[in-house]
Design a protein around this motif. Structure first.
Motif, short mmCIF file in Angstrom:
data_model
loop_
_atom_site.label_atom_id
_atom_site.label_comp_id
_atom_site.label_asym_id
_atom_site.label_seq_id
_atom_site.Cartn_x
_atom_site.Cartn_y
_atom_site.Cartn_z
N HIS A 1 13.38 3.29 5.73
CA HIS A 1 13.56 3.20 4.51
C HIS A 1 15.04 2.29 4.25
CE1 HIS A 1 14.07 7.12 4.91
NE2 HIS A 1 14.89 7.17 3.70
N PRO A 2 15.10 1.66 3.28
CA PRO A 2 16.48 1.16 2.70
C PRO A 2 17.36 2.00 1.99
CG PRO A 2 15.04 0.10 1.48
CD PRO A 2 14.09 1.01 2.45
N VAL A 3 18.76 2.08 2.39
CA VAL A 3 19.60 2.81 1.66
C VAL A 3 21.22 1.84 1.56
CG1 VAL A 3 18.86 5.14 2.26
CG2 VAL A 3 20.70 4.24 3.42
N VAL A 4 21.91 2.22 0.46
CA VAL A 4 22.93 1.62 0.28
C VAL A 4 24.06 2.67 0.36
CG1 VAL A 4 21.99 -0.48 -1.24
CG2 VAL A 4 22.86 2.00 -2.35
N HIS A 5 25.18 2.04 0.96
CA HIS A 5 26.55 3.01 1.12
C HIS A 5 27.87 1.96 0.55
CE1 HIS A 5 25.33 5.93 4.37
NE2 HIS A 5 24.71 6.02 3.17
N LEU A 6 28.56 2.61 -0.31
CA LEU A 6 29.80 1.78 -0.83
C LEU A 6 31.04 2.74 -0.56
CD1 LEU A 6 30.99 -0.39 -2.61
CD2 LEU A 6 30.79 1.20 -4.70
N HIS A 7 31.97 2.12 0.11
CA HIS A 7 33.18 2.38 0.60
C HIS A 7 34.15 2.07 -0.74
CE1 HIS A 7 32.12 4.27 4.23
NE2 HIS A 7 31.41 3.52 4.40
N PRO B 1 0.84 -1.24 0.06
CA PRO B 1 0.08 0.05 -0.13
C PRO B 1 0.92 1.30 0.04
CG PRO B 1 -0.08 -1.12 2.03
CD PRO B 1 0.84 -2.00 1.23
N VAL B 2 0.26 2.32 -0.64
CA VAL B 2 0.99 3.37 -0.70
C VAL B 2 0.62 4.20 0.41
CG1 VAL B 2 1.16 5.79 -1.93
CG2 VAL B 2 1.15 3.50 -3.07
N LEU B 3 1.53 4.91 1.11
CA LEU B 3 1.11 5.52 2.42
C LEU B 3 0.65 6.99 2.14
CD1 LEU B 3 4.28 5.20 4.66
CD2 LEU B 3 1.98 3.95 5.03
N PRO B 4 -0.34 7.45 2.76
CA PRO B 4 -1.11 8.75 2.46
C PRO B 4 -0.10 9.85 2.50
CG PRO B 4 -2.19 7.65 4.60
CD PRO B 4 -0.79 6.92 4.16
N GLY B 5 -0.35 10.85 1.27
CA GLY B 5 0.63 11.92 1.07
C GLY B 5 1.63 11.60 0.13
N GLU C 1 19.17 7.62 12.23
CA GLU C 1 18.36 8.29 12.48
C GLU C 1 18.92 9.85 12.27
OE1 GLU C 1 13.97 9.11 14.79
OE2 GLU C 1 15.15 7.47 15.26
N SER C 2 18.39 10.56 11.79
CA SER C 2 18.61 12.18 11.78
C SER C 2 17.37 12.89 12.03
CB SER C 2 19.21 12.51 10.21
OG SER C 2 18.18 12.67 9.39
N ALA C 3 17.30 14.21 12.02
CA ALA C 3 16.23 15.04 12.25
C ALA C 3 15.32 14.89 11.18
CB ALA C 3 16.72 16.47 12.34
N SER C 4 15.60 14.35 10.19
CA SER C 4 14.54 14.25 8.91
C SER C 4 14.21 13.19 8.41
CB SER C 4 15.19 15.06 7.78
OG SER C 4 16.46 14.73 7.51
N GLU C 5 15.00 11.88 8.76
CA GLU C 5 14.77 10.77 8.31
C GLU C 5 15.35 9.59 9.41
OE1 GLU C 5 16.68 9.83 4.43
OE2 GLU C 5 18.54 11.07 5.09
N ARG C 6 14.98 8.36 8.80
CA ARG C 6 15.15 7.19 9.54
C ARG C 6 15.45 6.04 8.45
NH1 ARG C 6 11.09 3.93 12.25
NH2 ARG C 6 12.16 1.99 12.63
N GLU C 7 16.79 5.57 8.42
CA GLU C 7 17.02 4.57 7.28
C GLU C 7 17.68 3.25 7.88
OE1 GLU C 7 19.04 8.05 4.36
OE2 GLU C 7 20.42 7.21 5.67
N SER D 1 6.40 8.26 -0.88
CA SER D 1 7.46 9.26 -1.64
C SER D 1 8.76 9.53 -0.85
CB SER D 1 6.69 10.35 -2.05
OG SER D 1 6.53 11.01 -0.85
N ARG D 2 9.85 9.98 -1.60
CA ARG D 2 11.05 10.42 -0.82
C ARG D 2 10.61 11.57 0.14
NH1 ARG D 2 16.99 11.36 -2.45
NH2 ARG D 2 17.54 12.96 -0.99
N PRO D 3 9.61 12.46 -0.28
CA PRO D 3 9.64 13.65 0.69
C PRO D 3 8.83 13.23 1.96
CG PRO D 3 9.07 14.45 -1.59
CD PRO D 3 9.43 12.95 -1.68
N PHE D 4 8.12 12.13 1.64
CA PHE D 4 7.19 11.53 3.00
C PHE D 4 8.22 11.05 3.79
CE2 PHE D 4 4.98 8.42 5.33
CZ PHE D 4 3.80 9.27 5.76
N CYS D 5 9.00 10.22 3.30
CA CYS D 5 10.02 9.42 4.02
C CYS D 5 11.12 10.44 4.69
CB CYS D 5 10.94 8.62 3.29
SG CYS D 5 10.08 6.91 2.51
#
Length: 189
Positions: free
Chosen positions: A52-58, A12-16, A124-130, A40-44
């Motif tokens: 939501h998942p992210v990837v990092h490559l060193h 399901p798509v979250l509201p907004g 987790e930062s002030a704007s998102e949780r990854e 959506s990214r703005p919602f996240c």
């Protein structure tokens, strides 16, 4: 690596989130990787901060130097700060390794590498949780930063990184992640 487990039917798509452009939807997950929704990214990056998942490559060269990207001036978060060589969101319907190779290609025109998974952790930062999946690769690579995405990139020695920690040169996420994995990176050499 935290594999994503998608439902048989679209989540399901979250509201907004329904007005996001095609391809801009992100999977909303449980810490186990179970996909429970899409947003959506703005919602996240908004007030509710769904995981939501992210990837990092060193990227490490044979001398033990770590390649860092300089974030673009146009970025909404932490412009012009130095950060992990590759970092980005996993798009809805995509798997972690697919996102890793896509982001490496988009940001650094970087294709031929063998990623080694190091760890996964919640940030987790002030704007998102990854949920961050961290990978590394070692070799004599010559990444080519995309000028639309980044403001450059270069290899840093371990002492250069240590000398600049806590001075606003790096993103907070890079600093905390580097402290967690610096020994793992050196062990790959």
């Amino acid at each position: 690596m935290t594999e994503l487990i998608y439902p048989t039917d679209p989540a399901p798509v979250l509201p907004g989130s329904s007005d996001a452009p095609a391809g801009e939807m992100l999977p909303v997950i449980e810490p186990s990787g179970l996909v429970t929704a899409q947003a959506s990214r703005p919602f996240c990056h908004g007030g509710s901060k769904p995981l939501h998942p992210v990837v990092h490559l060193h990227i490490i060269n044979r001398e033990g130097e770590v390649y860092l990207q300089r974030r673009g001036a146009h970025k909404d978060l932490l412009p012009l700060r130095w950060d992990t060589a590759v970092g980005g969101h996993v798009s809805y319907g995509e798997y972690v390794c697919e996102a890793l190779y896509r982001e490496a290609a988009e940001e650094l025109h970087f294709f031929n590498f063998n990623p080694c998974w190091l760890t996964a952790y919640e940030f987790e930062s002030a704007s998102e949780r990854e949920l961050v999946n961290v990978f590394a690769t070692v070799g004599d690579f010559h990444p080519m930063p995309d000028s639309e995405e980044l403001s450059g990139g270069r290899y840093w020695t371990e002492s250069e990184i240590r000398d600049n920690l806590g001075k606003g040169v790096f993103t907070p996420n890079f600093e905390s992640e580097y402290a967690m994995i610096d020994r793992m990176l050196q062990a790959l050499l």
